[in-house]
Structure formats: C-alpha cells, structure tokens
Design a protein around this motif. Structure first.
Motif, PDB file in Angstrom:
ATOM      1  N   ALA A   1      94.750 -27.993  77.907  1.00  0.00           N
ATOM      2  CA  ALA A   1      95.650 -27.514  76.689  1.00  0.00           C
ATOM      3  C   ALA A   1      94.744 -26.762  75.855  1.00  0.00           C
ATOM      4  O   ALA A   1      93.607 -27.150  75.629  1.00  0.00           O
ATOM      5  CB  ALA A   1      96.747 -28.191  76.165  1.00  0.00           C
TER       6      ALA A   1
ATOM      7  N   GLN B   1      95.318 -24.892  71.843  1.00  0.00           N
ATOM      8  CA  GLN B   1      96.048 -24.769  70.632  1.00  0.00           C
ATOM      9  C   GLN B   1      96.370 -23.210  70.424  1.00  0.00           C
ATOM     10  O   GLN B   1      95.313 -22.567  70.174  1.00  0.00           O
ATOM     11  CB  GLN B   1      95.515 -25.358  69.339  1.00  0.00           C
TER      12      GLN B   1
ATOM     13  N   GLY C   1      84.180 -19.109  72.920  1.00  0.00           N
ATOM     14  CA  GLY C   1      83.976 -20.651  73.119  1.00  0.00           C
ATOM     15  C   GLY C   1      85.062 -21.386  74.052  1.00  0.00           C
ATOM     16  O   GLY C   1      84.841 -21.901  74.885  1.00  0.00           O
ATOM     17  N   ASN C   2      86.241 -21.015  73.492  1.00  0.00           N
ATOM     18  CA  ASN C   2      87.475 -21.586  74.484  1.00  0.00           C
ATOM     19  C   ASN C   2      87.430 -20.921  75.941  1.00  0.00           C
ATOM     20  O   ASN C   2      87.798 -21.881  76.746  1.00  0.00           O
ATOM     21  CB  ASN C   2      88.910 -21.048  73.696  1.00  0.00           C
TER      22      ASN C   2
ATOM     23  N   GLY D   1      84.074 -22.526  77.449  1.00  0.00           N
ATOM     24  CA  GLY D   1      84.238 -23.958  77.492  1.00  0.00           C
ATOM     25  C   GLY D   1      85.178 -24.530  78.285  1.00  0.00           C
ATOM     26  O   GLY D   1      85.157 -25.814  78.852  1.00  0.00           O
TER      27      GLY D   1
ATOM     28  N   TYR E   1      96.754 -37.363  65.694  1.00  0.00           N
ATOM     29  CA  TYR E   1      96.658 -36.181  66.905  1.00  0.00           C
ATOM     30  C   TYR E   1      96.138 -36.776  68.318  1.00  0.00           C
ATOM     31  O   TYR E   1      96.560 -36.335  69.299  1.00  0.00           O
ATOM     32  CB  TYR E   1      95.553 -35.011  65.981  1.00  0.00           C
TER      33      TYR E   1
ATOM     34  N   MET F   1      97.534 -35.846  72.199  1.00  0.00           N
ATOM     35  CA  MET F   1      96.700 -35.487  73.244  1.00  0.00           C
ATOM     36  C   MET F   1      96.635 -36.503  74.548  1.00  0.00           C
ATOM     37  O   MET F   1      96.886 -36.192  75.429  1.00  0.00           O
ATOM     38  CB  MET F   1      95.367 -35.243  72.584  1.00  0.00           C
TER      39      MET F   1
ATOM     40  N   ASP G   1     100.066 -36.006  76.258  1.00  0.00           N
ATOM     41  CA  ASP G   1     100.075 -34.699  77.201  1.00  0.00           C
ATOM     42  C   ASP G   1      99.464 -35.012  78.492  1.00  0.00           C
ATOM     43  O   ASP G   1      99.857 -34.699  79.413  1.00  0.00           O
ATOM     44  CB  ASP G   1      98.915 -33.705  76.411  1.00  0.00           C
TER      45      ASP G   1
ATOM     46  N   VAL H   1      87.678 -29.811  79.662  1.00  0.00           N
ATOM     47  CA  VAL H   1      87.548 -29.468  78.162  1.00  0.00           C
ATOM     48  C   VAL H   1      86.120 -29.144  77.725  1.00  0.00           C
ATOM     49  O   VAL H   1      85.206 -29.469  78.676  1.00  0.00           O
ATOM     50  CB  VAL H   1      87.997 -30.640  77.271  1.00  0.00           C
ATOM     51  N   GLY H   2      85.959 -28.565  76.809  1.00  0.00           N
ATOM     52  CA  GLY H   2      84.665 -28.400  76.071  1.00  0.00           C
ATOM     53  C   GLY H   2      84.093 -29.816  75.460  1.00  0.00           C
ATOM     54  O   GLY H   2      84.824 -30.903  75.178  1.00  0.00           O
TER      55      GLY H   2
ATOM     56  N   ASP I   1      83.381 -30.783  72.737  1.00  0.00           N
ATOM     57  CA  ASP I   1      84.040 -31.449  71.350  1.00  0.00           C
ATOM     58  C   ASP I   1      85.233 -32.138  71.600  1.00  0.00           C
ATOM     59  O   ASP I   1      85.893 -32.961  70.706  1.00  0.00           O
ATOM     60  CB  ASP I   1      84.398 -30.163  70.410  1.00  0.00           C
ATOM     61  N   GLN I   2      86.005 -32.122  72.766  1.00  0.00           N
ATOM     62  CA  GLN I   2      86.869 -32.937  73.141  1.00  0.00           C
ATOM     63  C   GLN I   2      86.814 -34.258  73.949  1.00  0.00           C
ATOM     64  O   GLN I   2      87.701 -34.996  74.036  1.00  0.00           O
ATOM     65  CB  GLN I   2      88.060 -32.087  73.818  1.00  0.00           C
TER      66      GLN I   2
ATOM     67  N   ALA J   1      79.253 -25.985  77.193  1.00  0.00           N
ATOM     68  CA  ALA J   1      80.231 -26.818  76.609  1.00  0.00           C
ATOM     69  C   ALA J   1      80.322 -26.774  75.166  1.00  0.00           C
ATOM     70  O   ALA J   1      81.478 -27.326  74.740  1.00  0.00           O
ATOM     71  CB  ALA J   1      79.902 -28.500  76.986  1.00  0.00           C
TER      72      ALA J   1
ATOM     73  N   ILE K   1      79.721 -23.603  72.760  1.00  0.00           N
ATOM     74  CA  ILE K   1      79.140 -22.420  72.344  1.00  0.00           C
ATOM     75  C   ILE K   1      79.127 -22.551  70.712  1.00  0.00           C
ATOM     76  O   ILE K   1      80.192 -23.010  70.179  1.00  0.00           O
ATOM     77  CB  ILE K   1      80.260 -21.470  72.718  1.00  0.00           C
TER      78      ILE K   1
ATOM     79  N   MET L   1      81.310 -22.858  67.547  1.00  0.00           N
ATOM     80  CA  MET L   1      82.377 -21.789  67.489  1.00  0.00           C
ATOM     81  C   MET L   1      83.556 -21.863  67.391  1.00  0.00           C
ATOM     82  O   MET L   1      84.172 -22.883  68.318  1.00  0.00           O
ATOM     83  CB  MET L   1      81.861 -20.579  68.572  1.00  0.00           C
TER      84      MET L   1
ATOM     85  N   LYS M   1      87.991 -21.028  66.144  1.00  0.00           N
ATOM     86  CA  LYS M   1      89.112 -20.124  65.903  1.00  0.00           C
ATOM     87  C   LYS M   1      89.398 -20.142  64.565  1.00  0.00           C
ATOM     88  O   LYS M   1      89.904 -19.063  64.118  1.00  0.00           O
ATOM     89  CB  LYS M   1      90.135 -19.803  66.871  1.00  0.00           C
TER      90      LYS M   1
HETATM   91  P1  TYM Z   1      91.196 -26.242  71.126  1.00  0.00           P
HETATM   92  O1  TYM Z   1      92.585 -25.494  71.103  1.00  0.00           O
HETATM   93  O2  TYM Z   1      90.378 -26.403  69.811  1.00  0.00           O
HETATM   94  O3  TYM Z   1      90.066 -25.460  72.286  1.00  0.00           O
HETATM   95  C1  TYM Z   1      90.730 -25.443  73.553  1.00  0.00           C
HETATM   96  C2  TYM Z   1      89.573 -25.874  74.436  1.00  0.00           C
HETATM   97  O4  TYM Z   1      88.489 -24.966  74.255  1.00  0.00           O
HETATM   98  C3  TYM Z   1      87.124 -25.705  74.108  1.00  0.00           C
HETATM   99  N1  TYM Z   1      86.509 -25.205  73.102  1.00  0.00           N
HETATM  100  C4  TYM Z   1      84.992 -25.117  73.103  1.00  0.00           C
HETATM  101  N2  TYM Z   1      84.218 -25.128  74.373  1.00  0.00           N
HETATM  102  C5  TYM Z   1      82.975 -24.762  74.073  1.00  0.00           C
HETATM  103  N3  TYM Z   1      82.415 -24.170  73.003  1.00  0.00           N
HETATM  104  C6  TYM Z   1      83.300 -24.026  71.958  1.00  0.00           C
HETATM  105  N4  TYM Z   1      82.854 -23.502  70.413  1.00  0.00           N
HETATM  106  C7  TYM Z   1      84.457 -24.471  71.828  1.00  0.00           C
HETATM  107  N5  TYM Z   1      85.559 -24.653  71.103  1.00  0.00           N
HETATM  108  C8  TYM Z   1      86.453 -24.981  71.652  1.00  0.00           C
HETATM  109  C9  TYM Z   1      87.722 -27.147  73.730  1.00  0.00           C
HETATM  110  O5  TYM Z   1      86.838 -28.243  74.060  1.00  0.00           O
HETATM  111  C10 TYM Z   1      89.065 -27.233  74.374  1.00  0.00           C
HETATM  112  O6  TYM Z   1      88.932 -27.666  75.753  1.00  0.00           O
HETATM  113  N6  TYM Z   1      92.953 -30.987  71.244  1.00  0.00           N
HETATM  114  C11 TYM Z   1      92.777 -29.839  72.059  1.00  0.00           C
HETATM  115  C12 TYM Z   1      93.782 -29.038  72.757  1.00  0.00           C
HETATM  116  C13 TYM Z   1      94.533 -30.038  73.697  1.00  0.00           C
HETATM  117  C14 TYM Z   1      94.085 -30.751  74.899  1.00  0.00           C
HETATM  118  C15 TYM Z   1      95.403 -31.392  75.273  1.00  0.00           C
HETATM  119  C16 TYM Z   1      93.107 -30.610  75.698  1.00  0.00           C
HETATM  120  C17 TYM Z   1      95.888 -30.865  73.329  1.00  0.00           C
HETATM  121  N7  TYM Z   1      96.146 -31.561  74.262  1.00  0.00           N
HETATM  122  C18 TYM Z   1      95.047 -32.428  76.634  1.00  0.00           C
HETATM  123  C19 TYM Z   1      93.183 -31.364  76.726  1.00  0.00           C
HETATM  124  C20 TYM Z   1      94.206 -31.797  77.257  1.00  0.00           C
HETATM  125  C21 TYM Z   1      92.349 -28.653  71.245  1.00  0.00           C
HETATM  126  O7  TYM Z   1      92.450 -28.771  70.060  1.00  0.00           O
HETATM  127  O8  TYM Z   1      91.460 -27.719  71.756  1.00  0.00           O
END
Ligand code: TYM
Length: 336
Positions: A15, A17, A25-26, A29, A134, A138, A141, A152-153, A155-156, A190, A192, A202, A204
């Motif tokens: 997922a 957001q 990055g999104n 990653g 939060y 997650m 989900d 995922v990246g 950070d998760q 993973a 950025i 990085m 949003k």
């Molecule tokens: P979110 O919305 O912050 O970011 C979405 C995905 O992008 C990855 N990501 C990055 N990867 C590399 N470099 C970066 N700078 C960077 N910024 C973001 C995040 O790791 C993510 O994979 N909590 C989650 C959303 C979520 C989710 C879930 C993810 C809700 N339920 C269930 C997986 C499974 C989030 O805030 O991602």
C-alpha cells in the motif's frame, strides 16, 4: 493419467498513502517492484487513505490524491484486471481487524517505532492516538488477506517486523490464524534520500525541491537534480557514509538502469558531478515519460478509475470478510 492441480499463487500485498505527490523514492523503493513481482503472485495494492488521516489532510486534496494514485498504479504497469487495486476506506474490515490487533499489540512496541517518533516530532501539535496505533492498522491491512510477501522500502521494515510479531503472537494463542508475512526490500533502492539533505530519506511530506515526483515535468526533474546537494570534493565514488549526496544519485541511476552504484561510478570515473547529475536526470526522465503519458490518458477517463475501484473493493471485501469471520470466531466473539 493423473491431472495435476496448478499450485495456487501466494499472496502479495502492499500500500501507499495518498498523502501527497508520489515520489521517486516511492517508485524505486516500492511501486516498481510491485510491477516486477505482480505476475508471480495474487496481488492487492491499496491506497492507504485511512493511514493518511493520521496527519491532517485537506479533504479535496486527499480525494484527488487517492484517485491520482489509483491511476498511477495502473500507469506504472499494474493490471487492474489481475491485481486488486482498491481504496482502504472502501473495505471496512481494515478498521475492524485493526481494533482486534490493537488488543494484541503492546504500548512498548508501538512507542519504539521510529516512524512514530519522527512523525510526532514533525507534527508536535497533533500527536494523535491514530498515529500511535498506525502499525496495528498496517498489520491489519496485511494480515486480512493472509499475505505472504510485502514489497516495501527500508523505512517500513520495522512495521513489517511488528506485523510478524503480532501474527506469531496471535497464532500461538489461536493456531493457524494468520499467514506470517515476509518483507521484500530491494537492495539498492530501498532508501532513496532527499535531494536537499541526503542524510534524510526522500519524502512526499517534505519541501518540493527535496524530492522528485513521479509526475514532475522533465524540466522540473532536470532542475531539481541540478540543484541536488553533493559535496565539496570532485570524485564520483559510491560511499553512502561519507558521500551521501553523490551515492544517492548513483543509487538512483543504477536502480533505473538495473546495474550497481559501483558500476555507475566506474563508468563516470574522472568526470565532474555535473555529468552524474545529467546522466541521472536523463535516466529518470526517460523512465518516467511513458508512465506520465499513460497517467494522463487514464486521468482523462475518471469513470474508468471509479469503476475499477468499485469492483475491486467488492472483491477485496469478500476476501477480507473471510479472514475477519475466522478471527472473530477463533477469538470467541459470539456468532449468530
Ligand atoms: P508510504 O506511503 O510512506 O510509502 C509507500 C512506499 O514507498 C516506500 N518509500 C521509499 N522507498 C525508498 N526510498 C524512499 N525515500 C521511500 N519513501 C517511501 C515505502 O517504504 C513504502 O513501501 N505505511 C506505509 C503504507 C502502508 C503499507 C501497508 C505498506 C499502509 N499499509 C501495508 C505495506 C503494507 C507508508 O506509509 O508508506
């Protein structure tokens, strides 16, 4: 002759957001890996709008960003006929299971989450209970769909580990309740980093010139890369600790080209940082161009997007209900 049953595919869930512009990055990653993995799994890709409410959102922007993210998922190459692309708030079981999981998640675990600490510092005037809980949403989900793999990246990662802990804890109390999911975290992209402060990820939710948005126009992308912070040396070398800015550009470039940052550094040996910036921005512009074009076409047909979200929410709801019923039953909630 004995008929062989095709082995059922495993489930993949992820997922994003819809809380702002989707960044490079999104994309590198997470999103790009969704596309690469989609063929081999039964996939669900969600717009996590309930998660987005943990920080204040402007209602019209949230609606617009959610629709835009749906179009972007498809524009990046996800097939909505094969993968379930849907909106979290359209499937009430997410919030219902989150409540249950809250009752099996410890305050100590939640207070150790770095994202909670970061976001609390950033939004000191709005440290709400949703922000704290939060990770349980997650986990809901993911566990709702008996997921095997979660791309995922980096950070998760911590949230994924907590999800696994919750699933394992509940499985030991109620055997067979959940599949315990694995994280899929890419090697080079993973994490950025921000273009204006390469020691931070990085994001949003930061200032616009610190990130590349997937939908940024080519000239904007070039300008942002030209301004990207590097360092006062001149050597192009991959060394994230001592040269975070240059290493970030090398990571981006190699992730797009499918090479390694070291190989890209070697290829640019003896050149100035300007050459690295140009190579990176041209690679990014070229990779994003077809996505942007498909996105524009899709956004011209909003009815198509709404129809997809409607049918897919029904399909997700059906799957989610199966798990939720099982959970209610195993936990002893009275069924009639
Ligand atoms: P979110 O919305 O912050 O970011 C979405 C995905 O992008 C990855 N990501 C990055 N990867 C590399 N470099 C970066 N700078 C960077 N910024 C973001 C995040 O790791 C993510 O994979 N909590 C989650 C959303 C979520 C989710 C879930 C993810 C809700 N339920 C269930 C997986 C499974 C989030 O805030 O991602």
């Amino acid at each position: 002759m004995e008929a062989t049953q095709p082995t059922p595919k495993k489930t993949l869930y992820s997922a994003i957001q819809p809380s702002g512009s989707i960044t490079l990055g999104n994309y590198l990653g997470a999103l790009r890996n969704f596309v690469l993995l989609a063929e081999d799994y039964d996939c669900l890709f969600c717009m996590a709008d309930l998660h987005a409410l943990t920080v204040r959102q402007e209602p019209a922007a949230l609606r617009r960003n959610t629709q835009s993210l749906a179009a972007l998922y498809i524009a990046c190459g996800l097939d909505p006929e094969k993968s379930l692309i849907y909106c979290q708030s359209h499937v009430p079981e997410h919030a219902e299971l989150a409540w249950i999981l809250n009752c099996f998640t410890y305050m100590g675990e939640l207070s150790r989450m770095t994202q909670f600490k970061d976001k609390s510092a950033k939004h000191a005037d709005n440290i709400n209970a949703g922000l704290f809980a939060y990770p349980a949403l997650m986990a809901a989900d993911i566990l709702l769909y008996q997921t095997h793999l979660v791309p995922v990246g980096a950070d998760q990662k911590q949230h994924l580990e907590l999800t696994r802990d919750i699933a394992t804890r509940m499985n030991s109390l109620y055997p067979g309740l959940f599949v315990v999911p694995e994280a899929y975290i890419p090697k080079t992209s993973a994490r950025i980093m921000s273009l204006s402060d390469p020691t931070r990820k990085m994001s949003k939710s930061d200032a616009e010139d610190s990130y590349i948005a997937v939908l940024d126009a080519p000239d904007v992308i070039r300008k942002k890369f030209r301004r990207a912070v590097t360092d006062s040396e001149t050597e192009i070398r991959y060394d994230p600790e001592n040269k975070p800015g240059v290493s970030n550009l090398l990571s981006i470039l190699s992730a797009i080209k499918g090479t390694t940052p070291e190989a890209e550094a070697e290829g640019l040996r003896g050149l100035q940082y300007g050459a690295l910036k140009e190579a990176t921005s041209e690679a990014v512009v070229a990779a994003l161009a077809p996505i942007q074009e498909r996105y524009q076409t899709l956004m011209g047909d909003k009815e198509y997007i709404s129809n997809i979200l409607k049918t897919n929410a029904e399909r997700a709801h059906y799957l989610a209900q199966k798990t939720l019923r099982k959970v209610y039953k195993k936990l002893g909630l009275y069924q009639v």
